[in-house]
Design an enzyme around this catalytic site. Structure first.
Site, mmCIF file in Angstrom:
data_model
loop_
_atom_site.group_PDB
_atom_site.id
_atom_site.type_symbol
_atom_site.label_atom_id
_atom_site.label_comp_id
_atom_site.label_asym_id
_atom_site.label_seq_id
_atom_site.Cartn_x
_atom_site.Cartn_y
_atom_site.Cartn_z
ATOM 1 N N ASP A 281 44.296 46.320 37.317
ATOM 2 C CA ASP A 281 43.031 46.013 37.969
ATOM 3 C C ASP A 281 41.836 46.355 37.069
ATOM 4 O O ASP A 281 41.869 47.326 36.317
ATOM 5 C CB ASP A 281 42.948 46.855 39.255
ATOM 6 C CG ASP A 281 41.758 46.490 40.124
ATOM 7 O OD1 ASP A 281 41.749 45.362 40.642
ATOM 8 O OD2 ASP A 281 40.847 47.320 40.280
ATOM 9 N N GLU B 116 43.781 41.782 35.281
ATOM 10 C CA GLU B 116 42.645 41.134 35.909
ATOM 11 C C GLU B 116 41.424 41.376 35.036
ATOM 12 O O GLU B 116 40.872 42.476 35.008
ATOM 13 C CB GLU B 116 42.393 41.708 37.306
ATOM 14 C CG GLU B 116 41.199 41.054 37.975
ATOM 15 C CD GLU B 116 40.338 42.005 38.794
ATOM 16 O OE1 GLU B 116 39.614 41.518 39.663
ATOM 17 O OE2 GLU B 116 40.377 43.224 38.569
#
Ligand code: CA
Length: 496
Positions: A230, A260
């Protein structure tokens, strides 16, 4: 080799009742039948919001629904035992499991500390405002319910680079910051190190050691096969290569890593891939935005350029394609949902082509309905399950193989074919897409398929199409739709 397909088994508004791990476990064999090879599960550790928390507001990385902390033992998704059982069920069905790894920040500190901070300009975080000043902030994490089990590391102000007090953004003056943010890839707002909560200080070697220790514990405890990382834009790019190399060496195996890096600029994605030595595959955010724009523009979008500027176009081996995710859902931070009419078209573009690895989003198979409110704005959202996409997933698993030929030669009607391979019975397909009126595309499946008959497995068109002596035919498509032509009598639903 079989085509790989990732499935994101959650969405932002998934029920808080604590049944996600059990629900996922029950779906493992069905997902395998659709060709899912990796499943991405949501963050498994306790968030600041306890059993309500989707998991991105990380409180205790070592609490996977095991300790009475933040009001409950379980997380939003269930207990540690249920998580482990769920992972085992996926493994028994030949599906690998990706864990969602959120290491940029921690939220929900247990005790206040009096610390010195430097306020910065929110729009230009390199710019300091005024003199350093002392504040009392929740920067100490002692995890009272866990009592030092697995790790007795106490997170304090030396473990964090920044906080937010009353909507300001403050740099913590600890011994590692030297009055500056870390160098991160994100350059929005001058320096995008700070995203939310207590921003983790990766220049502190004890923090790095603790996160490696945690990574090893987590991987060992759960048996997961890879990581979805993340918020990469907000983290020192030295950290993950070090962390991943440590785990690879420790477990003597490779882990699938998907990051991400949220940016609609493929150049920035390519640069990150280079900086991190190609260790991390990235979600193709630019392609998501192409789909989002195409879904809003309708017939004025030139479909022949639908892949332009995407990671899939520039670096397909490391590209993970997707249509929507938990962040692009309505009212979420990156709100940009692809409109309903375009979703089957977009899924055909990621599921039935050779390049990149697709990630299918939960509501496609199971639907999603919810009310949500943010900043006083209330919105009812309903995402229907789309049975045609389950069919396309099966087509990906069994048929979308062999040489690909593109017919991206018209702004409103495009198509491509996959010739199929000998080893996969009845493999091969022809895909046609139109974003305006009904259209046609003359395409060749190759002479070895001469005189074979094809049907639209998505059921949009009812007629049959016969290939001529050269293996060529004119394939129709309805307006604003996709047709996926496969060889007659393929019985996709009955194949394993
Ligand atoms: Ca950061």
């Amino acid at each position: 080799m079989n085509n790989q397909t990732i499935f994101q088994f959650f969405h932002w508004y998934y029920s808080k009742e604590g049944n996600l791990w059990n629900h996922a476990k029950e779906q493992a064999s069905y997902l395998a039948s659709l060709g899912v090879t990796q499943v991405w599960l949501p963050p498994a550790y306790k968030g600041a919001g306890g059993a309500d928390d989707p998991g991105y507001a990380v409180y205790d990385l070592f609490d996977l629904g095991e300790f009475d902390q933040k009001g409950r033992v379980r997380t939003r998704y269930g207990t540690l035992q249920e998580y482990q059982d769920c992972i085992r069920a996926f493994h028994e069905n030949g599906i690998k499991v990706l864990a969602d790894i959120v290491l940029n920040h921690k939220i929900g500190g247990d005790e206040k500390e009096r610390i010195w901070v430097q306020k910065v300009d929110a729009e230009d975080r390199n710019k300091k405002i005024g003199e350093p000043y002392p504040v009392e902030a929740y920067t100490k994490f002692i995890f009272p319910g866990r009592k030092g089990k697995y790790s007795n590391y106490i997170w304090d102000w030396q473990s964090f680079a920044g906080i937010s007090v009353d909507k300001t953004i403050d740099l913590i003056l600890n011994e590692y910051t030297n009055g500056n943010w870390e160098n991160v890839p994100g350059t929005e707002n001058g320096n995008y190190d700070y995203l939310m909560g207590n921003d983790i200080e990766f220049r502190n070697p004890y923090v790095r050691e603790e996160l490696k220790k945690w990574g090893a514990w987590y991987t060992e405890t759960t048996g997961i096969d890879g990581y979805r990382l993340d918020a990469l834009k907000h983290i020192n790019p030295d950290f993950y290569p070090e962390w991943l190399d440590f785990l690879k060496d420790r477990f003597k195996r490779d882990f699938l890593c998907i990051g991400e890096y949220w940016k609609n600029e493929v150049g920035d994605l390519l640069k990150y891939i280079e900086t991190t030595g190609s260790r991390i595959q990235l979600f193709d955010a630019p392609l998501h935005y192409n789909f989002y724009q195409a879904s809003r523009k309708g017939a004025s979008c030139d479909l022949s350029h639908i892949l332009a500027g995407s990671l899939t176009e520039k670096h397909p081996e490391l590209s993970i394609t997707f249509i929507d995710n938990h962040d692009t859902q309505p009212l979420q931070s990156l709100q940009s949902p692809v409109e309903d009419w375009f979703r089957p078209i977009a899924y055909a573009l990621i599921l039935l082509r050779e390049q990149a690895t697709p990630c299918v989003f939960y509501p496609v198979l199971y639907g999603a309905k919810y009310f949500d409110e943010r900043n006083g704005e209330k919105q009812y959202v309903e995402l229907p399950a789309l049975s045609c996409i389950a069919t396309m997933m099966r087509a990906r698993k069994h048929l979308a193989y062999g040489k690909q030929t593109d017919y991206f030669d018209h702004p409103n009607t495009i198509g491509w074919i996959r010739e199929g391979v000998e080893e996969k019975e009845n493999s091969g397909c022809a895909v046609v897409i139109a974003n305006s009126q009904e259209g046609y595309k003359t395409m060749s499946m190759g002479i070895r398929h001469a005189r074979r008959v094809m049907v639209d497995c998505c059921g949009q068109r009812k007629e049959k199409v016969e290939l001529n002596d050269q293996g060529e035919a004119t394939f129709p498509v309805n307006g604003g739709a996709v047709s996926v032509w496969i060889f007659e009598n393929t019985d996709l639903d009955k194949r394993n």
